[in-house]
Design a protein around this motif. Sequence first.
Motif, PDB file in Angstrom:
ATOM      1  N   LEU A  50       0.842  -1.193   0.000  1.00 45.04           N
ATOM      2  CA  LEU A  50       0.000   0.000   0.000  1.00 45.04           C
ATOM      3  C   LEU A  50       0.881   1.248   0.000  1.00 45.04           C
ATOM      4  O   LEU A  50       2.092   1.154   0.220  1.00 45.04           O
ATOM      5  CB  LEU A  50      -0.933  -0.028   1.210  1.00 45.04           C
ATOM      6  CG  LEU A  50      -1.946  -1.181   1.212  1.00 45.04           C
ATOM      7  CD1 LEU A  50      -2.679  -1.256   2.542  1.00 45.04           C
ATOM      8  CD2 LEU A  50      -2.936  -1.023   0.074  1.00 45.04           C
ATOM      9  N   PRO A  51       0.310   2.441  -0.237  1.00 45.93           N
ATOM     10  CA  PRO A  51       1.138   3.646  -0.327  1.00 45.93           C
ATOM     11  C   PRO A  51       1.852   4.031   0.957  1.00 45.93           C
ATOM     12  O   PRO A  51       2.802   4.809   0.918  1.00 45.93           O
ATOM     13  CB  PRO A  51       0.130   4.736  -0.727  1.00 45.93           C
ATOM     14  CG  PRO A  51      -0.994   4.002  -1.370  1.00 45.93           C
ATOM     15  CD  PRO A  51      -1.087   2.700  -0.653  1.00 45.93           C
ATOM     16  N   VAL A  52       1.376   3.530   2.107  1.00 46.59           N
ATOM     17  CA  VAL A  52       2.076   3.780   3.370  1.00 46.59           C
ATOM     18  C   VAL A  52       2.483   2.431   3.964  1.00 46.59           C
ATOM     19  O   VAL A  52       1.809   1.422   3.741  1.00 46.59           O
ATOM     20  CB  VAL A  52       1.206   4.580   4.363  1.00 46.59           C
ATOM     21  CG1 VAL A  52       0.955   5.976   3.841  1.00 46.59           C
ATOM     22  CG2 VAL A  52      -0.111   3.877   4.638  1.00 46.59           C
ATOM     23  N   PRO A  53       3.573   2.375   4.711  1.00 44.71           N
ATOM     24  CA  PRO A  53       4.096   1.091   5.188  1.00 44.71           C
ATOM     25  C   PRO A  53       3.298   0.512   6.356  1.00 44.71           C
ATOM     26  O   PRO A  53       2.538   1.225   7.022  1.00 44.71           O
ATOM     27  CB  PRO A  53       5.521   1.448   5.623  1.00 44.71           C
ATOM     28  CG  PRO A  53       5.457   2.893   5.969  1.00 44.71           C
ATOM     29  CD  PRO A  53       4.470   3.499   5.025  1.00 44.71           C
ATOM     30  N   PRO A  54       3.480  -0.788   6.617  1.00 41.34           N
ATOM     31  CA  PRO A  54       2.807  -1.421   7.752  1.00 41.34           C
ATOM     32  C   PRO A  54       3.144  -0.709   9.066  1.00 41.34           C
ATOM     33  O   PRO A  54       4.258  -0.239   9.279  1.00 41.34           O
ATOM     34  CB  PRO A  54       3.370  -2.847   7.741  1.00 41.34           C
ATOM     35  CG  PRO A  54       3.739  -3.094   6.320  1.00 41.34           C
ATOM     36  CD  PRO A  54       4.248  -1.772   5.825  1.00 41.34           C
ATOM     37  N   GLY A  55       2.119  -0.662   9.928  1.00 46.17           N
ATOM     38  CA  GLY A  55       2.287  -0.006  11.216  1.00 46.17           C
ATOM     39  C   GLY A  55       1.855   1.448  11.221  1.00 46.17           C
ATOM     40  O   GLY A  55       1.661   2.036  12.288  1.00 46.17           O
ATOM     41  N   GLU A  56       1.692   2.038  10.046  1.00 49.60           N
ATOM     42  CA  GLU A  56       1.304   3.437   9.936  1.00 49.60           C
ATOM     43  C   GLU A  56      -0.220   3.573   9.879  1.00 49.60           C
ATOM     44  O   GLU A  56      -0.917   2.681   9.391  1.00 49.60           O
ATOM     45  CB  GLU A  56       1.898   4.060   8.674  1.00 49.60           C
ATOM     46  CG  GLU A  56       3.350   4.433   8.785  1.00 49.60           C
ATOM     47  CD  GLU A  56       3.546   5.655   9.667  1.00 49.60           C
ATOM     48  OE1 GLU A  56       2.809   6.646   9.502  1.00 49.60           O
ATOM     49  OE2 GLU A  56       4.429   5.603  10.534  1.00 49.60           O
ATOM     50  N   PRO A  57      -0.762   4.718  10.345  1.00 55.17           N
ATOM     51  CA  PRO A  57      -2.184   4.983  10.130  1.00 55.17           C
ATOM     52  C   PRO A  57      -2.503   4.975   8.640  1.00 55.17           C
ATOM     53  O   PRO A  57      -1.663   5.378   7.822  1.00 55.17           O
ATOM     54  CB  PRO A  57      -2.377   6.380  10.732  1.00 55.17           C
ATOM     55  CG  PRO A  57      -1.247   6.553  11.670  1.00 55.17           C
ATOM     56  CD  PRO A  57      -0.090   5.803  11.072  1.00 55.17           C
ATOM     57  N   ALA A  58      -3.689   4.511   8.281  1.00 51.98           N
ATOM     58  CA  ALA A  58      -4.085   4.427   6.872  1.00 51.98           C
ATOM     59  C   ALA A  58      -4.485   5.811   6.371  1.00 51.98           C
ATOM     60  O   ALA A  58      -5.651   6.077   6.036  1.00 51.98           O
ATOM     61  CB  ALA A  58      -5.221   3.426   6.711  1.00 51.98           C
ATOM     62  N   ILE A  59      -3.506   6.680   6.313  1.00 54.82           N
ATOM     63  CA  ILE A  59      -3.679   8.043   5.802  1.00 54.82           C
ATOM     64  C   ILE A  59      -2.769   8.148   4.590  1.00 54.82           C
ATOM     65  O   ILE A  59      -1.543   8.098   4.722  1.00 54.82           O
ATOM     66  CB  ILE A  59      -3.285   9.099   6.855  1.00 54.82           C
ATOM     67  CG1 ILE A  59      -4.046   8.859   8.168  1.00 54.82           C
ATOM     68  CG2 ILE A  59      -3.544  10.504   6.329  1.00 54.82           C
ATOM     69  CD1 ILE A  59      -3.526   9.685   9.336  1.00 54.82           C
ATOM     70  N   ASN A  60      -3.344   8.262   3.420  1.00 54.36           N
ATOM     71  CA  ASN A  60      -2.562   8.215   2.188  1.00 54.36           C
ATOM     72  C   ASN A  60      -1.652   9.440   2.024  1.00 54.36           C
ATOM     73  O   ASN A  60      -1.841  10.456   2.702  1.00 54.36           O
ATOM     74  CB  ASN A  60      -3.498   8.065   0.995  1.00 54.36           C
ATOM     75  CG  ASN A  60      -3.771   6.610   0.669  1.00 54.36           C
ATOM     76  OD1 ASN A  60      -3.546   5.721   1.483  1.00 54.36           O
ATOM     77  ND2 ASN A  60      -4.278   6.355  -0.519  1.00 54.36           N
ATOM     78  N   PRO A  61      -0.664   9.332   1.135  1.00 52.67           N
ATOM     79  CA  PRO A  61       0.331  10.412   1.016  1.00 52.67           C
ATOM     80  C   PRO A  61      -0.231  11.795   0.705  1.00 52.67           C
ATOM     81  O   PRO A  61       0.235  12.787   1.280  1.00 52.67           O
ATOM     82  CB  PRO A  61       1.240   9.911  -0.118  1.00 52.67           C
ATOM     83  CG  PRO A  61       1.151   8.421  -0.034  1.00 52.67           C
ATOM     84  CD  PRO A  61      -0.273   8.138   0.351  1.00 52.67           C
TER      85      PRO A  61
END
Length: 372
Positions: A109-120
């Motif tokens: 996904l556009p952000v790595p694992p462990g990060e909030p699912a908030i796109n770039p």
Amino acid sequence: MQDRPLRRGWTTGTCATAAAKAAYAALLRGEFPDPVEVTLPGGGRPAFALATTARGEGSATAGVVKDAGDDPDVTHGALIMATVRRGGAGSGVSFRAGEGVGTVTRPGLPVPPGEPAINPVPRQMIRDAIAEVAVENGDAGDVEIELVIPGGEALAAKTMNGRLGIVGGLSILGTTGIVVPYSCSAWIHSIYSGIDVARAAGLTHIAGSTGSASEEAVKKLHDLSETALIDMGDFVGGMLKYLRTHPVPRVTIAGGVGKMTKLAQGLLDLHSRRGSVDLAVLAQLAEKAGGSPALAAHILASNTAAEAFAHAEGEGVALGNEVAKAGWETAAAVVSGKDVEVEIVLFDREGRLVGHAPFAPAHAAPPRKRRR
């Protein structure tokens, strides 16, 4: 029958930006700007009324109700809230997933694992809004932003988030900040109009793209004019069927790896409601490109098409070219017998060309079939 233009709406990313900006301003000044203006990636400055506000010890919270316009979006009417707290000196803007906002648990996904699912793009919109307020108030802009969507976890069950490994809630999305209503008839009509305008201008090459990123990439690739660019979205079949009776000598179909994989599978409507990426097809195409059995196994275990392509790139396998060839067969079969040459191009999220099936006459296409 639609008797008025479809009303556009605002992405979760835009609403989150408005909430965060208002909360940060209140944290600094003690008052919430209402309405609050934000800057869209394209430069627009819409204003949003605040639905809720609160101040706590060292924090401020604001919320905006999402209006998705005429789009059948599951998040329409959802309350998007942001709580802003002071961060450490030099920490910049950091993000936390609160109630109803998902966390990424798988790669691809556009952000790595462990990060909030908030796109770039929403992240950058929020950073820009915080910087704007910081400059106005002489502050460093070091803050932690916690996003909350009450009821978001239940809403997320109606989306693809669980399948993608996003747990706990919804994603904060958006690339333009604006929601364009998903209307088959209106969108296909705009495709027809775009082709008509290109033909009337005497153009001999048009490019249909699945989204803004692939459109920008194919525009640069071929140095195309705006008139040559067709925003076909998911409706590659609608565009090609119109070209059967309104042909253009050269047609490029451009898209990301996920959408073009669906085309390679034989799908002509690329929307998620019509079908999903078949990792077994990708594994077969990787083997055809010379990939190892281990690569095929990695692809079958992938979370997304992007992750599958990353595995192939790591082994030096030109998976994109095989996907493009298979997609070419699907597309060319629709306009077979017409004086049309078809090209397929695949781009990754950074706009790199990762797959290509060069221009070839459509009459060379075999009968179209779904790949299993």
